[in-house]
Design a protein around this motif. Structure first.
Motif, PDB file in Angstrom:
ATOM      1  N   TYR A 395       0.909  -1.270  -0.163  1.00  0.00           N
ATOM      2  CA  TYR A 395      -0.028   0.041  -0.203  1.00  0.00           C
ATOM      3  C   TYR A 395       0.836   1.450   0.043  1.00  0.00           C
ATOM      4  O   TYR A 395       0.377   2.466   0.352  1.00  0.00           O
ATOM      5  CB  TYR A 395      -0.962   0.089   1.174  1.00  0.00           C
ATOM      6  N   SER A 396       2.148   1.147  -0.481  1.00  0.00           N
ATOM      7  CA  SER A 396       3.051   2.417  -0.590  1.00  0.00           C
ATOM      8  C   SER A 396       3.524   2.332  -2.079  1.00  0.00           C
ATOM      9  O   SER A 396       3.771   1.166  -2.484  1.00  0.00           O
ATOM     10  CB  SER A 396       3.858   2.575   0.357  1.00  0.00           C
ATOM     11  N   ASP A 419       5.153   2.866   6.829  1.00  0.00           N
ATOM     12  CA  ASP A 419       5.188   3.287   5.433  1.00  0.00           C
ATOM     13  C   ASP A 419       4.428   4.586   5.205  1.00  0.00           C
ATOM     14  O   ASP A 419       4.061   5.202   6.084  1.00  0.00           O
ATOM     15  CB  ASP A 419       4.055   2.076   4.659  1.00  0.00           C
ATOM     16  N   ARG A 420       4.901   4.984   4.047  1.00  0.00           N
ATOM     17  CA  ARG A 420       4.334   6.238   3.909  1.00  0.00           C
ATOM     18  C   ARG A 420       3.276   6.395   2.360  1.00  0.00           C
ATOM     19  O   ARG A 420       3.254   7.187   1.523  1.00  0.00           O
ATOM     20  CB  ARG A 420       5.365   7.203   2.848  1.00  0.00           C
ATOM     21  N   GLY A 421       2.410   5.453   2.788  1.00  0.00           N
ATOM     22  CA  GLY A 421       0.969   5.061   2.095  1.00  0.00           C
ATOM     23  C   GLY A 421       0.170   6.182   2.247  1.00  0.00           C
ATOM     24  O   GLY A 421       0.239   7.054   2.996  1.00  0.00           O
ATOM     25  N   PRO A 422      -1.108   5.700   1.878  1.00  0.00           N
ATOM     26  CA  PRO A 422      -2.400   6.908   1.834  1.00  0.00           C
ATOM     27  C   PRO A 422      -2.894   6.797   3.410  1.00  0.00           C
ATOM     28  O   PRO A 422      -3.635   7.697   3.628  1.00  0.00           O
ATOM     29  CB  PRO A 422      -3.408   6.003   1.150  1.00  0.00           C
ATOM     30  N   GLY A 423      -2.453   5.998   4.489  1.00  0.00           N
ATOM     31  CA  GLY A 423      -2.912   5.971   5.656  1.00  0.00           C
ATOM     32  C   GLY A 423      -4.356   5.430   5.843  1.00  0.00           C
ATOM     33  O   GLY A 423      -4.775   4.806   4.855  1.00  0.00           O
ATOM     34  N   ILE A 424      -4.743   5.347   6.954  1.00  0.00           N
ATOM     35  CA  ILE A 424      -5.975   4.499   7.462  1.00  0.00           C
ATOM     36  C   ILE A 424      -7.084   5.527   8.479  1.00  0.00           C
ATOM     37  O   ILE A 424      -6.506   5.916   9.408  1.00  0.00           O
ATOM     38  CB  ILE A 424      -5.741   3.319   8.360  1.00  0.00           C
ATOM     39  N   THR A 425      -8.144   5.769   7.944  1.00  0.00           N
ATOM     40  CA  THR A 425      -9.059   6.550   8.871  1.00  0.00           C
ATOM     41  C   THR A 425      -9.151   5.920  10.175  1.00  0.00           C
ATOM     42  O   THR A 425      -9.120   4.888  10.451  1.00  0.00           O
ATOM     43  CB  THR A 425     -10.215   6.559   8.058  1.00  0.00           C
ATOM     44  N   LYS A 426      -9.536   7.013  10.913  1.00  0.00           N
ATOM     45  CA  LYS A 426      -9.902   6.355  12.599  1.00  0.00           C
ATOM     46  C   LYS A 426     -11.036   5.211  12.562  1.00  0.00           C
ATOM     47  O   LYS A 426     -10.907   4.171  13.111  1.00  0.00           O
ATOM     48  CB  LYS A 426     -10.502   7.563  13.144  1.00  0.00           C
ATOM     49  N   GLU A 427     -12.017   5.378  11.687  1.00  0.00           N
ATOM     50  CA  GLU A 427     -12.959   4.436  11.601  1.00  0.00           C
ATOM     51  C   GLU A 427     -12.519   3.056  11.142  1.00  0.00           C
ATOM     52  O   GLU A 427     -12.912   2.106  11.780  1.00  0.00           O
ATOM     53  CB  GLU A 427     -14.121   4.794  10.692  1.00  0.00           C
ATOM     54  N   ASP A 428     -11.677   3.000  10.101  1.00  0.00           N
ATOM     55  CA  ASP A 428     -11.265   1.607   9.753  1.00  0.00           C
ATOM     56  C   ASP A 428     -10.088   1.057  10.619  1.00  0.00           C
ATOM     57  O   ASP A 428      -9.915  -0.119  10.984  1.00  0.00           O
ATOM     58  CB  ASP A 428     -10.547   1.952   8.145  1.00  0.00           C
ATOM     59  N   SER A 474      -1.929   5.922  12.625  1.00  0.00           N
ATOM     60  CA  SER A 474      -2.017   6.296  11.170  1.00  0.00           C
ATOM     61  C   SER A 474      -2.743   7.539  11.149  1.00  0.00           C
ATOM     62  O   SER A 474      -3.920   7.830  11.721  1.00  0.00           O
ATOM     63  CB  SER A 474      -2.488   5.238  10.358  1.00  0.00           C
ATOM     64  N   THR A 475      -2.218   8.461  10.115  1.00  0.00           N
ATOM     65  CA  THR A 475      -3.323   9.548   9.711  1.00  0.00           C
ATOM     66  C   THR A 475      -3.299   9.769   8.138  1.00  0.00           C
ATOM     67  O   THR A 475      -2.371   9.581   7.366  1.00  0.00           O
ATOM     68  CB  THR A 475      -2.217  10.934  10.163  1.00  0.00           C
ATOM     69  N   THR A 480       1.203   5.081   7.768  1.00  0.00           N
ATOM     70  CA  THR A 480       0.756   4.145   8.549  1.00  0.00           C
ATOM     71  C   THR A 480       2.038   3.452   9.493  1.00  0.00           C
ATOM     72  O   THR A 480       2.986   2.999   8.796  1.00  0.00           O
ATOM     73  CB  THR A 480      -0.408   3.072   8.069  1.00  0.00           C
ATOM     74  N   THR A 481       1.833   3.419  10.676  1.00  0.00           N
ATOM     75  CA  THR A 481       2.883   2.380  11.382  1.00  0.00           C
ATOM     76  C   THR A 481       2.002   1.292  12.224  1.00  0.00           C
ATOM     77  O   THR A 481       1.071   1.632  13.071  1.00  0.00           O
ATOM     78  CB  THR A 481       3.487   3.263  12.612  1.00  0.00           C
ATOM     79  N   PHE A 482       2.316  -0.067  12.030  1.00  0.00           N
ATOM     80  CA  PHE A 482       1.714  -1.175  12.562  1.00  0.00           C
ATOM     81  C   PHE A 482       2.700  -1.665  13.526  1.00  0.00           C
ATOM     82  O   PHE A 482       4.307  -1.757  13.072  1.00  0.00           O
ATOM     83  CB  PHE A 482       1.448  -2.339  11.788  1.00  0.00           C
ATOM     84  N   TRP A 483       2.811  -1.842  14.873  1.00  0.00           N
ATOM     85  CA  TRP A 483       3.576  -2.276  15.893  1.00  0.00           C
ATOM     86  C   TRP A 483       3.139  -3.321  16.673  1.00  0.00           C
ATOM     87  O   TRP A 483       1.726  -3.597  16.712  1.00  0.00           O
ATOM     88  CB  TRP A 483       3.989  -1.104  16.733  1.00  0.00           C
TER      89      TRP A 483
END
Length: 490
Positions: A395-396, A419-428, A474-475, A480-483
């Motif tokens: 997704y980047s 990653d420096r992709g599109p990000g994920i909304t708070k809802e998702d 994510s914003t 996005t950062t997954f940890w």
């Protein structure tokens, strides 16, 4: 057909061709009767062409519904029309590959719609989030028919007002078209030259969209040969109520369909690579003599092909692992064999493997030689890191690096992939850890796989089994950062 009939028919065909630039196949189903042809054209003009709903929205509904049914009607025509409205090929592919909304998603959407107190003055095309909610609820109402359907009907009618009438008119027309094609299913299998020319002019030849549509036509043809479903039977299947819920069977059919698609790609690549290797070896064996330079060049080709096949085997292994993990989780047999292992070395090994699979990508990782020991199941934690990395790369864009970090937080170690992709909304973000959940209308920027919607669900299950913590930051528009974090071993 008599000459008089032809005189009556041709002017109608001329009008249709003048508007679309081609003759959509549905009109060929009624070409033998001038009155029916004229009636269908008048219905097309009143309920479809002159329908005041946004033109792009009408085409998206038509295309998505047609793609989701066992008889795909006229996919190329609506792709052409969407392209004329400025919708790019990758956006069309993303739309087609968007899964049907789940029951949980529909319930959430309805809760949000219920908070809107007044009817809308117009279709919410200036609010992408609200428009997506409407789109999902309408698709659910048209294709899925569950306990939530009556609530969808109520909320949509309340909020859309007169636009709901236009929506019903459009869906009645779509239903009519599918019924006509259902009566002559051979029509969608025929490749009209005008449509093909327009399609190639819009998207080029042999593109991903060609592949996606041809696969759906092939699927429809197989379904038609095996049985005789109604024209609006969803390709996702209908459940036997006494045996399994519609939601469960839909999930299973989606999963099986995605599994077949995702496994087919690496297998096809491996098969093609082996065939090239066999031809290369056969050609070299026919030579009576060979120079050192030719030998080295041949070895380079063979090495390249074997590396390519090896990378696809790794990808195939990863996909199969997902299937194995989901089976074990469902059967509550996800047993962990815990050992005291240096997690820093595990991170480096997984990163190196992913670099081999994706040699054009930049993966930045810590080069520290410090050992950080954790009680863990090595294979399971490798799977989590690989899932994170696969998502980040998928997704980047190719020119953007992916960053892997390892940090100490007191007595715990934190592994993160950014990653420096599109990000994920708070809802998702609230739902991405759920089984089969995939963020809708998010384009795959690298690679071809759309995924099962299982990787993060599996990752969460594994980390919970290790008594660890897991999360996402994510914003939208900023990456996005997954940890996850685990306790250090004493």
């Amino acid at each position: 057909m008599s000459n008089l009939d032809k005189k009556l028919v041709n002017p109608v065909f001329d009008e249709i061709r003048h508007y679309f630039g081609f003759i959509p196949p549905v009109f060929m189903a009624v070409q033998a009767d001038p009155d029916l042809l004229d009636a269908l054209w008048q219905q097309t003009r009143s309920t479809y062409i002159n329908n005041p709903l946004p033109p792009v929205l009408k085409e998206k509904f038509f295309l998505y519904i047609s793609y989701s049914c066992d008889i795909p009607y006229d996919l190329r025509s609506h792709c052409i029309l969407l392209n004329r409205y400025g919708v790019a090929e990758h956006e069309i592919i993303t739309l087609l590959q968007t899964p049907l909304p789940t029951g949980e998603q529909i319930d959430q959407h309805l809760q949000q719609l219920h908070t809107i107190s007044q009817a809308l003055d117009s279709w919410p095309n200036d609010d992408p989030k609200l428009e997506l909610i409407f789109f999902s609820c309408i698709i659910h109402l048209f294709l899925q028919h569950t306990h939530a359907s009556s609530r969808c009907h109520k909320e949509l009618r309340r909020l859309l007002g007169k636009h709901y009438t236009f929506l019903v008119a459009l869906f009645n027309y779509i239903h009519t078209c599918h019924r006509w094609i259902g009566s002559s299913p051979e029509l969608y299998q025929e490749k009209d030259e005008q449509i093909m020319d327009c399609f190639d002019a819009a998207f080029g030849t042999s593109t991903r969209l060609h592949t996606v549509i041809n696969e759906q036509f092939e699927h429809a043809s197989q379904q038609h040969q095996q049985s005789d479903p109604g024209p609006l039977a969803s390709k996702h299947g209908k459940a036997e109520p006494a045996q399994v819920s519609p939601e469960a069977e839909r999930h299973m059919n989606d999963f099986l369909g995605l599994t077949a698609h995702e496994l087919k790609t690496p297998i096809t690549t491996i098969k093609g690579t082996i065939q090239i290797l066999l031809r290369t070896i056969a050609r070299e064996r026919q030579k009576t003599s060979i120079s050192l330079e030719e030998y080295m060049r041949t070895m380079e080709v063979v090495q390249h092909l074997l590396t390519r096949a090896d990378n696809q085997v790794r990808r195939l292994t990863h996909l199969i692992n997902d299937i194995v993990y989901i089976s074990r989780i469902q059967d509550k047999k996800l047993d962990s064999s815990l050992e005291r292992i240096d997690i820093n070395s595990v991170v480096k090994e997984v990163v190196q493997q992913q670099r081999q699979i994706s040699p054009r990508r930049t993966i930045q990782a810590p080069d520290s030689a410090m050992s950080v020991f954790v009680l863990m199941d090595r294979n399971h934690i490798e799977q989590v890191i690989m899932n994170y990395l696969s998502n980040a790369l998928k997704y980047s864009s190719e020119e953007q690096p992916v960053e892997v970090s390892l940090d100490m937080e007191g007595a715990r170690v934190r592994i993160a992939v950014h990653d420096r992709g599109p990000g994920i909304t708070k809802e998702d973000q609230q739902h991405i850890w759920e089984r089969f959940y995939r963020v809708q209308h998010t384009e795959v920027l690298s690679g071809s796989g759309v995924g099962f919607g299982l990787g993060l669900y599996i990752s969460r299950s594994i980390i919970e089994k290790h008594n660890g913590e897991i999360g996402v930051e994510s914003t939208p528009g900023e990456g996005t950062t997954f940890w996850f974090s685990l306790a250090q071993a004493e």
